[in-house]
Design an enzyme around this catalytic site. Structure first.
Site, PDB file in Angstrom:
ATOM      1  NE  ARG A 173      -3.826   2.055   2.477  1.00 46.46           N
ATOM      2  CZ  ARG A 173      -4.327   2.614   3.569  1.00 46.46           C
ATOM      3  NH1 ARG A 173      -3.909   2.203   4.763  1.00 46.46           N
ATOM      4  NH2 ARG A 173      -5.240   3.553   3.483  1.00 46.46           N
ATOM      5  CG  HIS A 188      -1.105   5.723   0.815  1.00 47.67           C
ATOM      6  ND1 HIS A 188      -1.955   6.336   1.709  1.00 47.67           N
ATOM      7  CD2 HIS A 188      -1.830   4.725   0.248  1.00 47.67           C
ATOM      8  CE1 HIS A 188      -3.134   5.726   1.684  1.00 47.67           C
ATOM      9  NE2 HIS A 188      -3.082   4.744   0.815  1.00 47.67           N
ATOM     10  CG  ASP A 189       6.688   7.165  -1.831  1.00 50.69           C
ATOM     11  OD1 ASP A 189       6.754   8.313  -1.348  1.00 50.69           O
ATOM     12  OD2 ASP A 189       7.653   6.614  -2.372  1.00 50.69           O
ATOM     13  CG  ASP A 227       9.101  11.640  -2.998  1.00 53.75           C
ATOM     14  OD1 ASP A 227       8.295  10.888  -2.378  1.00 53.75           O
ATOM     15  OD2 ASP A 227       8.971  12.878  -3.030  1.00 53.75           O
ATOM     16  CG  ASN A 254      -1.056   8.275   4.784  1.00 51.09           C
ATOM     17  OD1 ASN A 254      -1.837   7.684   4.040  1.00 51.09           O
ATOM     18  ND2 ASN A 254      -0.057   9.000   4.344  1.00 51.09           N
ATOM     19  CG  HIS A 291      -8.213  -2.521  -1.954  1.00 50.32           C
ATOM     20  ND1 HIS A 291      -9.148  -1.518  -2.045  1.00 50.32           N
ATOM     21  CD2 HIS A 291      -7.054  -1.895  -1.614  1.00 50.32           C
ATOM     22  CE1 HIS A 291      -8.579  -0.348  -1.785  1.00 50.32           C
ATOM     23  NE2 HIS A 291      -7.310  -0.541  -1.521  1.00 50.32           N
ATOM     24  CB  SER A 292      -6.472  -9.166  -4.301  1.00 45.92           C
ATOM     25  OG  SER A 292      -6.394 -10.563  -4.149  1.00 45.92           O
ATOM     26  CG  ASP A 316     -10.057 -10.597  -1.483  1.00 41.21           C
ATOM     27  OD1 ASP A 316      -9.509 -11.039  -0.456  1.00 41.21           O
ATOM     28  OD2 ASP A 316      -9.695 -10.910  -2.626  1.00 41.21           O
ATOM     29  CB  THR A 349      -8.804 -15.138  -0.997  1.00 39.97           C
ATOM     30  OG1 THR A 349      -8.817 -14.182  -2.089  1.00 39.97           O
ATOM     31  CG2 THR A 349      -9.834 -16.206  -1.270  1.00 39.97           C
ATOM     32  CG  ASP A 358      -7.358 -14.514  -5.170  1.00 41.90           C
ATOM     33  OD1 ASP A 358      -7.727 -13.358  -4.852  1.00 41.90           O
ATOM     34  OD2 ASP A 358      -7.700 -15.516  -4.516  1.00 41.90           O
TER      35      ASP A 358
HETATM   36  C1  HEM Z   1      -8.520   3.575  -5.881  1.00 36.80           C
HETATM   37  C2  HEM Z   1      -8.439   4.282  -4.795  1.00 36.80           C
HETATM   38  C3  HEM Z   1      -8.112   3.706  -3.456  1.00 36.80           C
HETATM   39  C4  HEM Z   1      -8.764   3.979  -2.297  1.00 36.80           C
HETATM   40  C5  HEM Z   1      -9.907   4.935  -2.102  1.00 36.80           C
HETATM   41  C6  HEM Z   1      -8.140   3.181  -1.275  1.00 36.80           C
HETATM   42  C7  HEM Z   1      -8.503   3.196   0.046  1.00 36.80           C
HETATM   43  C8  HEM Z   1      -8.069   2.289   0.989  1.00 36.80           C
HETATM   44  C9  HEM Z   1      -8.577   2.208   2.330  1.00 36.80           C
HETATM   45  C10 HEM Z   1      -9.632   3.125   2.928  1.00 36.80           C
HETATM   46  C11 HEM Z   1      -7.964   1.163   2.941  1.00 36.80           C
HETATM   47  C12 HEM Z   1      -8.200   0.675   4.370  1.00 36.80           C
HETATM   48  C13 HEM Z   1      -7.517   1.635   5.297  1.00 36.80           C
HETATM   49  C14 HEM Z   1      -8.009   1.521   6.732  1.00 36.80           C
HETATM   50  O1  HEM Z   1      -9.196   1.285   6.930  1.00 36.80           O
HETATM   51  O2  HEM Z   1      -7.177   1.711   7.642  1.00 36.80           O
HETATM   52  C15 HEM Z   1      -7.050   0.596   1.984  1.00 36.80           C
HETATM   53  C16 HEM Z   1      -6.234  -0.484   2.224  1.00 36.80           C
HETATM   54  C17 HEM Z   1      -5.315  -0.951   1.326  1.00 36.80           C
HETATM   55  N1  HEM Z   1      -4.996  -0.383   0.118  1.00 36.80           N
HETATM   56 FE1  HEM Z   1      -6.062   0.989  -0.863  1.00 36.80          FE
HETATM   57  N2  HEM Z   1      -7.135   2.439  -1.822  1.00 36.80           N
HETATM   58  C18 HEM Z   1      -7.078   2.724  -3.148  1.00 36.80           C
HETATM   59  C19 HEM Z   1      -6.148   2.235  -4.045  1.00 36.80           C
HETATM   60  C20 HEM Z   1      -5.085   1.441  -3.697  1.00 36.80           C
HETATM   61  C21 HEM Z   1      -3.957   1.146  -4.538  1.00 36.80           C
HETATM   62  C22 HEM Z   1      -3.750   1.726  -5.923  1.00 36.80           C
HETATM   63  C23 HEM Z   1      -3.141   0.307  -3.831  1.00 36.80           C
HETATM   64  C24 HEM Z   1      -1.837  -0.303  -4.218  1.00 36.80           C
HETATM   65  C25 HEM Z   1      -1.449  -0.499  -5.445  1.00 36.80           C
HETATM   66  C26 HEM Z   1      -3.795   0.045  -2.580  1.00 36.80           C
HETATM   67  C27 HEM Z   1      -3.355  -0.852  -1.637  1.00 36.80           C
HETATM   68  C28 HEM Z   1      -3.998  -1.119  -0.447  1.00 36.80           C
HETATM   69  C29 HEM Z   1      -3.690  -2.243   0.403  1.00 36.80           C
HETATM   70  C30 HEM Z   1      -2.701  -3.358   0.106  1.00 36.80           C
HETATM   71  C31 HEM Z   1      -4.509  -2.128   1.530  1.00 36.80           C
HETATM   72  C32 HEM Z   1      -4.516  -3.053   2.771  1.00 36.80           C
HETATM   73  C33 HEM Z   1      -3.415  -2.568   3.690  1.00 36.80           C
HETATM   74  C34 HEM Z   1      -3.281  -3.313   5.007  1.00 36.80           C
HETATM   75  O3  HEM Z   1      -3.827  -4.392   5.190  1.00 36.80           O
HETATM   76  O4  HEM Z   1      -2.587  -2.742   5.885  1.00 36.80           O
HETATM   77  N3  HEM Z   1      -4.943   0.773  -2.512  1.00 36.80           N
HETATM   78  N4  HEM Z   1      -7.128   1.309   0.810  1.00 36.80           N
END
Ligand code: HEM
Ligand code: NAG
Ligand code: NAG
Ligand code: NAG
Ligand code: NAG
Length: 340
Positions: free
Chosen positions: A59, A63-64, A71, A91, A190-191, A242, A244, A249
């Site tokens: 993730r 965010h970076d 960077d 964050n 988010h898989s 999700d 899984t 996947d």
């Molecule tokens: C499309 C817009 C996106 C939105 C609005 C979004 C939003 C979020 C939110 C709200 C969470 C949960 C945070 C929490 O409740 O503490 C999350 C988790 C996550 N996001 Fe996104 N996200 C987006 C795109 C992305 C992208 C592009 C990536 C990476 C390529 C990504 C990777 C992740 C990952 C891996 C998690 C789980 C992190 C963990 O378990 O600590 N997200 N995201």
């Protein structure tokens, strides 16, 4: 004064040469040939220790890279004079596993001190997180520099809310030259991983101020989410993004088709016609998802601010830079100009 001017010019030239490096595969093949093996090895150990941690690291790339380019700015701790990105709206209490990045950095500093940037660590480690959990593997372009500062305000302005709808997200990604297909594929990140009740309370109980839940949620899934996140819950409680959550996947897309997306920003991709067909495609063809995901990650990884940078020795702080000293004692500048 005659002394200062030419030295100042040298200073500028040096910064220019350290700006916008061309990214390429194998950037460290001579200076740190083991770098990619070292990163993957630390990520393997992190996965074994806590499966979620690799998702949390992945993730960090999003965010970076969205905030002033890839960077390593997201890794900087706050200082008395700089509000960094760690406590920004998206964050705070949410980004995690910074210690895994620290472990990667420590291992790299042991093998090749001062060579591999923290920005590149994020890119390699994110790729590894996906490859190690069953997703695609791909070649990364490297050679990024680490920022000299971070901006909480920029993170607040840019990073999308979990409430965002697909049309907002399409526009946002477009600003980074990322297509609708890139948006849908990258959301497939988010898989793996988890989110907090905090991120979904509104859609369970008061979607768009209606006092009602989001009608796009499958009723059975909504009952599950209501049990996980009752109105009086500690909103730091987490649920799987999700069904899984430790396997990379295309189940995420199958879940969206079934109305079982965790975040509003997930489910909206199936609600809106502009993104729905890509969700369908990826739900049926995992190989199409994997290909589009790897392409999207490389494109996102190419985002750069063009600002001067350095290779940090500690990802959390900028290197000690004797700038003030140098400006006060310009005669010492020549000796130290390599720092710039
Ligand atoms: C499309 C817009 C996106 C939105 C609005 C979004 C939003 C979020 C939110 C709200 C969470 C949960 C945070 C929490 O409740 O503490 C999350 C988790 C996550 N996001 Fe996104 N996200 C987006 C795109 C992305 C992208 C592009 C990536 C990476 C390529 C990504 C990777 C992740 C990952 C891996 C998690 C789980 C992190 C963990 O378990 O600590 N997200 N995201
Ligand atoms: C999507 O969200 C934006 C920003 O919150 C809002 O202005 C817009 O009306 C929404 N679009 C639709 C079709 O719901
Ligand atoms: C998007 O592409 C255009 C045209 O190639 C370029 O000028 C612009 O800087 C790019 N934007 C970003 C954020 O990379
Ligand atoms: C739902 O949201 C609306 C608008 O944000 C707000 O006025 C209302 O008080 C909220 N209702 C509840 C039950 O929280
Ligand atoms: C989550 O936990 C942190 C401390 O770890 C606390 O400061 C914060 O208020 C909690 N957030 C919510 C939404 O309950």
């Amino acid at each position: 004064m005659a002394m200062v001017m030419p030295l100042f010019l040298i200073f500028l030239l040096h910064i220019t040469s350290a700006t916008s490096p061309d990214l390429r595969p194998g950037f460290y093949s001579k200076t740190c040939p083991q770098s990619e093996i070292i990163v993957r090895d630390v990520m393997k150990k992190a996965l074994a220790r806590e499966a979620r941690s690799v998702a949390s690291v992945m993730r960090l790339q999003f965010h970076d890279c969205f905030v002033n380019g890839c960077d390593g700015s997201v890794l900087l701790d706050d200082t008395p004079t700089m509000l960094g990105e760690k406590l920004s709206l998206s964050n705070i209490n949410s980004l995690r596993s910074f210690e895994v990045v620290d472990q990667v950095k420590e291992a790299l500093e042991k093998a090749c001190p001062g060579v591999v940037s923290c920005a590149d660590i994020i890119i390699m480690a994110s790729r590894d997180a996906v490859a190690l959990t069953g997703g695609p593997d791909w070649e990364v372009r490297l050679g990024r520099l680490d920022s000299l500062s971070a901006s909480q305000e920029d993170s607040d302005d840019i990073m999308p809310s979990p409430r965002a709808n697909a049309s907002y997200l399409i526009d946002l990604f477009q600003k980074f030259n990322l297509t609708v297909k890139d948006l849908v594929a990258l959301s497939g990140s988010h898989s793996i991983g988890q989110g907090r009740c905090f991120s979904i309370m509104f859609r369970l109980y008061n979607q768009s101020g209606t006092g009602r839940p989001d009608p796009a949620i499958d009723p059975t899934y909504r009952e599950e989410l209501n049990r996980l996140c009752p109105l009086d819950v500690d909103q730091n409680v987490t649920g799987n993004l999700d069904s899984t959550p430790v396997v990379f996947d295309n189940q995420y897309f199958k879940d969206l088709v079934a109305g079982r997306g965790f975040l509003n920003s997930d489910q909206t991709l199936f609600t809106f016609p502009q993104t729905r067909e890509f969700v369908r495609l990826f739900s049926k063809h995992q190989n199409e998802f994997f290909k589009a995901f790897a392409e999207g990650m490389v494109k996102m990884g190419d985002l750069q601010s063009g600002r001067p940078g350095e290779v940090r020795t500690n990802c959390r702080v900028v290197n000690a830079r004797p700038v003030h000293l140098l400006l006060e004692y310009p005669d010492k500048m020549e000796n130290n100009v390599e720092y710039m």
